[in-house]
Design a protein around this motif. Structure first.
Motif, PDB file in Angstrom:
ATOM      1  N   ALA A 139       0.816  -1.215   0.000  1.00  0.00           N
ATOM      2  CA  ALA A 139       0.000   0.000   0.000  1.00  0.00           C
ATOM      3  C   ALA A 139       0.847   1.259   0.000  1.00  0.00           C
ATOM      4  O   ALA A 139       0.490   2.264  -0.627  1.00  0.00           O
ATOM      5  N   GLU A 140       2.009   1.223   0.684  1.00  0.00           N
ATOM      6  CA  GLU A 140       2.818   2.435   0.778  1.00  0.00           C
ATOM      7  C   GLU A 140       3.397   2.851  -0.572  1.00  0.00           C
ATOM      8  O   GLU A 140       3.655   4.035  -0.805  1.00  0.00           O
ATOM      9  N   LEU A 141       3.592   1.890  -1.477  1.00  0.00           N
ATOM     10  CA  LEU A 141       4.089   2.237  -2.810  1.00  0.00           C
ATOM     11  C   LEU A 141       3.022   2.983  -3.600  1.00  0.00           C
ATOM     12  O   LEU A 141       3.301   3.989  -4.263  1.00  0.00           O
ATOM     13  N   ALA A 142       1.783   2.493  -3.548  1.00  0.00           N
ATOM     14  CA  ALA A 142       0.694   3.179  -4.240  1.00  0.00           C
ATOM     15  C   ALA A 142       0.458   4.553  -3.633  1.00  0.00           C
ATOM     16  O   ALA A 142       0.215   5.535  -4.345  1.00  0.00           O
ATOM     17  N   GLY A 156      -9.110   7.222  -1.660  1.00  0.00           N
ATOM     18  CA  GLY A 156     -10.235   6.295  -1.668  1.00  0.00           C
ATOM     19  C   GLY A 156     -10.101   5.262  -0.571  1.00  0.00           C
ATOM     20  O   GLY A 156      -9.351   5.451   0.396  1.00  0.00           O
ATOM     21  N   PRO A 157     -10.788   4.135  -0.705  1.00  0.00           N
ATOM     22  CA  PRO A 157     -10.766   3.098   0.338  1.00  0.00           C
ATOM     23  C   PRO A 157      -9.356   2.608   0.652  1.00  0.00           C
ATOM     24  O   PRO A 157      -9.005   2.426   1.815  1.00  0.00           O
ATOM     25  N   THR A 158      -8.564   2.337  -0.400  1.00  0.00           N
ATOM     26  CA  THR A 158      -7.161   1.953  -0.218  1.00  0.00           C
ATOM     27  C   THR A 158      -6.348   2.663  -1.299  1.00  0.00           C
ATOM     28  O   THR A 158      -6.875   2.998  -2.367  1.00  0.00           O
ATOM     29  N   PRO A 159      -5.062   2.891  -1.049  1.00  0.00           N
ATOM     30  CA  PRO A 159      -4.240   3.550  -2.075  1.00  0.00           C
ATOM     31  C   PRO A 159      -4.200   2.788  -3.397  1.00  0.00           C
ATOM     32  O   PRO A 159      -4.241   3.408  -4.463  1.00  0.00           O
ATOM     33  N   TRP A 160      -4.126   1.466  -3.359  1.00  0.00           N
ATOM     34  CA  TRP A 160      -4.022   0.693  -4.596  1.00  0.00           C
ATOM     35  C   TRP A 160      -5.319   0.764  -5.395  1.00  0.00           C
ATOM     36  O   TRP A 160      -5.300   0.990  -6.610  1.00  0.00           O
ATOM     37  N   GLN A 161      -6.455   0.616  -4.739  1.00  0.00           N
ATOM     38  CA  GLN A 161      -7.732   0.754  -5.437  1.00  0.00           C
ATOM     39  C   GLN A 161      -7.871   2.151  -6.050  1.00  0.00           C
ATOM     40  O   GLN A 161      -8.364   2.319  -7.168  1.00  0.00           O
ATOM     41  N   THR A 162      -7.408   3.157  -5.305  1.00  0.00           N
ATOM     42  CA  THR A 162      -7.505   4.535  -5.780  1.00  0.00           C
ATOM     43  C   THR A 162      -6.616   4.759  -6.994  1.00  0.00           C
ATOM     44  O   THR A 162      -7.029   5.408  -7.965  1.00  0.00           O
ATOM     45  N   LEU A 163      -5.411   4.212  -6.966  1.00  0.00           N
ATOM     46  CA  LEU A 163      -4.498   4.373  -8.091  1.00  0.00           C
ATOM     47  C   LEU A 163      -5.038   3.664  -9.329  1.00  0.00           C
ATOM     48  O   LEU A 163      -4.947   4.192 -10.443  1.00  0.00           O
ATOM     49  N   LEU A 164      -5.589   2.477  -9.157  1.00  0.00           N
ATOM     50  CA  LEU A 164      -6.179   1.767 -10.295  1.00  0.00           C
ATOM     51  C   LEU A 164      -7.342   2.568 -10.887  1.00  0.00           C
ATOM     52  O   LEU A 164      -7.463   2.700 -12.106  1.00  0.00           O
ATOM     53  N   TRP A 165      -8.187   3.130 -10.026  1.00  0.00           N
ATOM     54  CA  TRP A 165      -9.297   3.940 -10.519  1.00  0.00           C
ATOM     55  C   TRP A 165      -8.785   5.184 -11.244  1.00  0.00           C
ATOM     56  O   TRP A 165      -9.264   5.529 -12.326  1.00  0.00           O
ATOM     57  N   ALA A 166      -7.781   5.853 -10.659  1.00  0.00           N
ATOM     58  CA  ALA A 166      -7.269   7.110 -11.212  1.00  0.00           C
ATOM     59  C   ALA A 166      -6.621   6.926 -12.575  1.00  0.00           C
ATOM     60  O   ALA A 166      -6.482   7.892 -13.333  1.00  0.00           O
TER      61      ALA A 166
END
Length: 347
Positions: A139-142, A156-166
């Motif tokens: 998560a810290e990388l995202a 968003g809910p988690t950094p990785w989910q947010t990065l994928l959405w963005a």
């Protein structure tokens, strides 16, 4: 950088026996082999620009794999190019900028680190999706990527989910799908003696928590007003209303790369083309004209934007030094309420 590459190699190393050239990489038009080669190509390109201090444009080289290179060889190339970028990041001075096309035609070492990590994480995801394996980076990388080159994306809910959405690779509840995107490095303005460096959400968070934000400050620490302004920026980021160009700028002396204060806008211009500005210098840097110089530079930049007609500042009547700064920068009194004087500079 090393952690992102190691995580990529560990994940994709489990599917090196597949034919990557016959499998499409997620939603991309490339196949998985092309995508993996692209990772290595971007990493070496970033390393070259940063190490070579390239400011004029893209360097005239690219990387190509030998035709008989197998998937394991591709991963070794990603490891090598990732190590080169990591070395360039570690050895590049903080103030150095190198070329990147969007949006301000430059990036510092932290920006290149974030872009490199983004390339690795996102394209590893694409290849994993194409080959049918599960991949989720730390998560810290995202979060590192989001808080440095996606400043306008609300967490968003988690950094990785947010990065994928963005980046158009996933969905988030309550948000429209993303169909086009670009990342954003921090803005930069120059005056005679200063560099005005736009603050990222990561820098703002550090300053708001009594850190140095990555700067060496005259006197050893940022002023209280700077930390308060950084806290406001953090809240704007969390609410999804942060705009890099209309945020805070750290004022850095060009001759010794030491920070003397901060200046910035309270938000984007309103419907009447009015934007409010504030500033704060550390005690050891006052009396040298830095605030006046920076105020002239940032105000002129703002008034040159489409639709901006007025730059305003509000100060206490008893704050004579700040009032003198505004007067020297060309601002005039426009009203007073409860001992607070409003100054304006019109385009």
């Amino acid at each position: 950088m090393e952690e992102a590459v190691a995580d990529c190699v560990a994940a994709l190393g489990t599917v090196t026996d597949r034919d990557w050239g016959k499998v499409r990489a997620g939603r991309l038009e490339w196949d998985c082999r092309e995508t993996a080669a692209h990772i290595a190509d971007d990493l070496i390109a970033y390393a070259g620009r940063l190490a070579g201090r390239s400011t004029a444009g893209h360097l005239p080289f690219t990387i190509s794999l030998d035709e008989d290179t197998d998937n394991a060889g591709v991963l070794k190339t990603i490891e090598a190019t990732g190590a080169l970028l990591a070395a360039a990041i570690r050895t590049t001075p903080r103030a150095v900028r190198a070329f990147h096309s969007y949006p301000f035609r430059h990036a510092n070492r932290e920006g290149f680190a974030a872009m490199g990590v983004a390339e690795v994480l996102l394209h590893t995801h694409d290849i994993a999706e194409g080959t049918g394996i599960t991949y989720e980076p730390p998560a810290e990388l995202a979060s590192f990527v989001l808080t440095r080159i996606f400043p306008q994306v609300r967490p968003g809910p988690t950094p990785w989910q947010t990065l994928l959405w963005a980046t158009g690779r996933g969905a988030l509840p309550g948000r429209e799908p993303v169909t086009g995107w670009k990342w954003s490095n921090n803005p930069l303005l120059h005056s005679e003696r200063l560099v005005l460096e736009g603050v990222t959400p990561a820098t703002a968070a550090g300053l708001s928590l009594a850190g140095d934000g990555g700067y060496e400050w005259v006197g050893g620490a940022a002023a209280d007003g700077t930390r308060e302004g950084a806290g406001i920026m953090v809240r704007q980021y969390e609410e999804g209303v942060f705009h890099p160009e209309w945020g805070m700028y750290v004022l850095v002396r060009r001759d010794d790369d030491r920070a003397v204060g901060a200046m910035g806008f309270h938000g984007v211009p309103d419907g009447e083309g009015r934007v409010e500005i504030g500033y704060d210098l550390v005690a050891g840097a006052r009396g040298h004209g830095y605030a006046t110089e920076a105020l002239r530079t940032l105000s002129a930049w703002a008034l040159a934007r489409d639709g901006v007609r007025t730059v305003a500042a509000v100060v206490e009547r008893e704050n004579a030094p700040s009032r003198k700064v505004l007067a020297r920068a060309g601002f005039t009194e426009a009203g007073e309420e409860e001992g607070r004087v409003c100054y304006e500079l019109r385009g």
